[in-house]
Design an enzyme around this catalytic site. Structure first.
Site, PDB file in Angstrom:
ATOM      1  N   CYS A   1      80.047 114.469  75.283  1.00 41.13           N
ATOM      2  CA  CYS A   1      79.798 113.036  75.263  1.00 41.13           C
ATOM      3  C   CYS A   1      80.705 112.426  74.199  1.00 41.13           C
ATOM      4  O   CYS A   1      81.403 113.137  73.471  1.00 41.13           O
ATOM      5  CB  CYS A   1      78.326 112.746  74.979  1.00 41.13           C
ATOM      6  SG  CYS A   1      77.838 111.057  75.433  1.00 41.13           S
TER       7      CYS A   1
ATOM      8  N   CYS B   1      79.424 109.600  72.220  1.00 40.71           N
ATOM      9  CA  CYS B   1      78.669 108.699  71.350  1.00 40.71           C
ATOM     10  C   CYS B   1      78.717 109.108  69.880  1.00 40.71           C
ATOM     11  O   CYS B   1      78.705 108.240  68.997  1.00 40.71           O
ATOM     12  CB  CYS B   1      77.227 108.574  71.825  1.00 40.71           C
ATOM     13  SG  CYS B   1      76.307 110.126  71.877  1.00 40.71           S
TER      14      CYS B   1
ATOM     15  N   CYS C   1      78.569 105.827  74.807  1.00 44.81           N
ATOM     16  CA  CYS C   1      78.991 107.076  75.445  1.00 44.81           C
ATOM     17  C   CYS C   1      80.240 106.919  76.296  1.00 44.81           C
ATOM     18  O   CYS C   1      80.541 107.796  77.119  1.00 44.81           O
ATOM     19  CB  CYS C   1      77.853 107.619  76.302  1.00 44.81           C
ATOM     20  SG  CYS C   1      76.324 107.892  75.378  1.00 44.81           S
TER      21      CYS C   1
ATOM     22  N   LYS D   1      68.837 111.251  82.877  1.00 46.02           N
ATOM     23  CA  LYS D   1      68.679 110.954  81.455  1.00 46.02           C
ATOM     24  C   LYS D   1      68.198 109.512  81.327  1.00 46.02           C
ATOM     25  O   LYS D   1      68.911 108.563  81.683  1.00 46.02           O
ATOM     26  CB  LYS D   1      70.008 111.148  80.721  1.00 46.02           C
ATOM     27  CG  LYS D   1      69.920 110.912  79.212  1.00 46.02           C
ATOM     28  CD  LYS D   1      71.266 111.200  78.556  1.00 46.02           C
ATOM     29  CE  LYS D   1      71.225 110.978  77.057  1.00 46.02           C
ATOM     30  NZ  LYS D   1      72.525 111.233  76.413  1.00 46.02           N
TER      31      LYS D   1
ATOM     32  N   ARG E   1      69.274 110.446  67.013  1.00 45.31           N
ATOM     33  CA  ARG E   1      70.343 109.523  66.625  1.00 45.31           C
ATOM     34  C   ARG E   1      70.555 109.513  65.124  1.00 45.31           C
ATOM     35  O   ARG E   1      71.665 109.280  64.656  1.00 45.31           O
ATOM     36  CB  ARG E   1      70.040 108.126  67.174  1.00 45.31           C
ATOM     37  CG  ARG E   1      70.162 108.095  68.690  1.00 45.31           C
ATOM     38  CD  ARG E   1      69.755 106.778  69.318  1.00 45.31           C
ATOM     39  NE  ARG E   1      69.901 106.858  70.762  1.00 45.31           N
ATOM     40  CZ  ARG E   1      69.501 105.910  71.607  1.00 45.31           C
ATOM     41  NH1 ARG E   1      68.931 104.810  71.126  1.00 45.31           N
ATOM     42  NH2 ARG E   1      69.658 106.061  72.914  1.00 45.31           N
TER      43      ARG E   1
ATOM     44  N   ARG F   1      71.734 101.325  75.672  1.00 49.78           N
ATOM     45  CA  ARG F   1      72.381 102.171  76.690  1.00 49.78           C
ATOM     46  C   ARG F   1      71.731 102.015  78.063  1.00 49.78           C
ATOM     47  O   ARG F   1      71.867 102.871  78.922  1.00 49.78           O
ATOM     48  CB  ARG F   1      72.337 103.630  76.228  1.00 49.78           C
ATOM     49  CG  ARG F   1      73.178 103.850  74.973  1.00 49.78           C
ATOM     50  CD  ARG F   1      73.054 105.248  74.422  1.00 49.78           C
ATOM     51  NE  ARG F   1      73.927 105.397  73.257  1.00 49.78           N
ATOM     52  CZ  ARG F   1      73.739 106.281  72.283  1.00 49.78           C
ATOM     53  NH1 ARG F   1      72.717 107.108  72.329  1.00 49.78           N
ATOM     54  NH2 ARG F   1      74.580 106.351  71.270  1.00 49.78           N
TER      55      ARG F   1
ATOM     56  N   GLU G   1      70.404 110.196  91.544  1.00 52.67           N
ATOM     57  CA  GLU G   1      71.315 110.670  90.499  1.00 52.67           C
ATOM     58  C   GLU G   1      71.557 112.174  90.638  1.00 52.67           C
ATOM     59  O   GLU G   1      72.694 112.655  90.553  1.00 52.67           O
ATOM     60  CB  GLU G   1      70.742 110.362  89.115  1.00 52.67           C
ATOM     61  CG  GLU G   1      70.792 108.903  88.709  1.00 52.67           C
ATOM     62  CD  GLU G   1      72.149 108.499  88.151  1.00 52.67           C
ATOM     63  OE1 GLU G   1      73.064 109.355  88.092  1.00 52.67           O
ATOM     64  OE2 GLU G   1      72.296 107.317  87.769  1.00 52.67           O
TER      65      GLU G   1
ATOM     66  N   LYS H   1      65.871 114.628  81.057  1.00 54.83           N
ATOM     67  CA  LYS H   1      65.762 114.314  79.628  1.00 54.83           C
ATOM     68  C   LYS H   1      65.222 112.897  79.480  1.00 54.83           C
ATOM     69  O   LYS H   1      65.795 111.969  80.055  1.00 54.83           O
ATOM     70  CB  LYS H   1      67.139 114.437  78.967  1.00 54.83           C
ATOM     71  CG  LYS H   1      67.153 114.101  77.476  1.00 54.83           C
ATOM     72  CD  LYS H   1      68.565 114.182  76.906  1.00 54.83           C
ATOM     73  CE  LYS H   1      68.542 113.857  75.410  1.00 54.83           C
ATOM     74  NZ  LYS H   1      69.890 113.872  74.821  1.00 54.83           N
TER      75      LYS H   1
ATOM     76  N   SER I   1      64.038 115.073  70.595  1.00 55.93           N
ATOM     77  CA  SER I   1      63.791 115.008  69.153  1.00 55.93           C
ATOM     78  C   SER I   1      62.449 114.387  68.791  1.00 55.93           C
ATOM     79  O   SER I   1      61.716 114.920  67.939  1.00 55.93           O
ATOM     80  CB  SER I   1      64.922 114.254  68.463  1.00 55.93           C
ATOM     81  OG  SER I   1      65.055 112.928  68.969  1.00 55.93           O
TER      82      SER I   1
ATOM     83  N   TYR J   1      63.914 122.032  70.139  1.00 55.58           N
ATOM     84  CA  TYR J   1      64.044 122.272  68.704  1.00 55.58           C
ATOM     85  C   TYR J   1      62.957 123.232  68.218  1.00 55.58           C
ATOM     86  O   TYR J   1      63.013 123.689  67.078  1.00 55.58           O
ATOM     87  CB  TYR J   1      63.981 120.937  67.951  1.00 55.58           C
ATOM     88  CG  TYR J   1      65.064 119.981  68.397  1.00 55.58           C
ATOM     89  CD1 TYR J   1      66.368 120.105  67.920  1.00 55.58           C
ATOM     90  CD2 TYR J   1      64.807 118.988  69.345  1.00 55.58           C
ATOM     91  CE1 TYR J   1      67.377 119.260  68.357  1.00 55.58           C
ATOM     92  CE2 TYR J   1      65.806 118.141  69.785  1.00 55.58           C
ATOM     93  CZ  TYR J   1      67.089 118.286  69.296  1.00 55.58           C
ATOM     94  OH  TYR J   1      68.086 117.454  69.745  1.00 55.58           O
TER      95      TYR J   1
END
Length: 328
Positions: free
Chosen positions: A120, A122, A130, A199, A209, A221, A237, A252, A278, A317
């Protein structure tokens, strides 16, 4: 008591029976561990909004990689923080870009560890979007097709550095075809694409971020990431990405979109990836630190829920934590 009686509890009577008939299994090989790599030396910097997650300089990567390998995790997802940012995200596709250097370092230290490169712009653009920004009549817009050229260039540079899987997360129209064409033209037909097919423009990305320093500097976005209200659009998509040559499909975020994961599982036969993002991580960590929840119980239930919904692979994570708990 009259019969017939269905006694469901017969199959819950002991741990051994419950293990024997368990329908959904979570394995360490299902997990991918995200990592943030930064320029400099001697850096292991905890991300305040993501306790237990760090930014690493190249010379300290081995600390994290050793632990990942010892736990049996087979893949990492790399995000990079560049030294400089500009309008076109030059740092994303430089030969000595941070992802490219980190990939070579990982392959040198742990050649069997799969490196998935986030593809990406970004993190690398001064505006935090992006793609390429064009100003038309005083209004800034993300220009889709010029962005594809830079994303394809980024993917090729990552593959040249040794990335095993390219994971484009930009949500530009036609991005899979552009990247597939570029990879094939450079002799990387064997490198698969893990497409961020679905996404959403989600509020669950806030801590990321901060970690990647990738917040947009203007606007949002929503013109390229999806409306959280839409499910049928997710199928469109994903279908586009399948036709363009994707090897994996991703949803996501994961936790609020289990129905979307299930819908993709029922409609497509490619490996399906769920990204446990996150804020999904940070909310659990914050509640656990306050003593409000059982962190282990919550995490394992969430991950099992993603698997049950249809995910074959989970980016999380919690990967190291989950890997430890699975060993016990």
């Amino acid at each position: 008591m009259s019969f017939p009686i269905i006694r469901h509890r017969r199959l819950r009577g002991s741990s051994a029976i419950r293990n024997l008939i368990r329908e959904t299994q979570l394995h360490v090989h299902d997990l991918v561990h995200p990592m943030f790599v930064i320029y400099g030396s001697g850096i292991k910097r905890e991300i305040p909004s993501m306790p237990g997650v760090y930014q690493y300089s190249l010379d300290r990567l081995d600390e994290e990689l050793r632990e990942v390998a010892e736990l049996g995790i087979q893949a990492v997802l790399l995000f990079g923080l560049p030294e400089h940012k500009d309008e076109t995200g030059t740092g994303a596709y430089e030969e000595e870009g941070i992802i490219q250097q980190a990939t070579r370092r990982i392959k040198q230290l742990y050649p069997d560890l799969l490196v998935i490169a986030d593809t990406c712009l970004c993190e690398y653009t001064s505006h935090g979007h992006c793609g390429v920004v064009h100003h038309i009549g005083g209004r800034a817009e993300i220009d889709n097709d010029p962005s594809l050229e830079l994303l394809a260039r980024t993917a090729v540079s990552q593959a040249k550095a040794g990335a095993d899987i390219i994971a484009p997360s930009n949500m530009m129209d036609g991005y899979v075809q552009a990247i597939r064409t570029a990879l094939d033209a450079q002799g990387f037909e064997h490198v698969p694409i893990m497409a961020y097919s679905v996404k959403y423009a989600s509020a669950f990305y806030g801590p990321f971020r901060d970690a990647a320093q990738s917040a947009p500097q203007f606007g949002d976005r929503k013109t390229y990431q999806m409306d959280p209200a839409n499910l049928r659009e997710a199928l469109r998509e994903a279908e586009s990405d399948v036709r363009e040559g994707a090897d994996f499909l991703m949803v996501k975020p994961a936790l609020a979109y289990l129905d979307v994961i299930r819908a993709l599982k029922e409609n497509f036969d490619l490996p399906l990836v769920a990204y446990n993002v996150s804020a999904e991580y940070s909310m659990v960590k914050a509640a656990a630190q306050n003593g409000w929840i059982d962190e282990r119980g919550i995490v394992m239930e969430m991950l099992i829920g993603m698997k049950r919904a249809g995910a074959d692979i989970i980016l999380t994570y919690f990967a190291k934590d989950a890997a430890r708990w699975l060993k016990e």
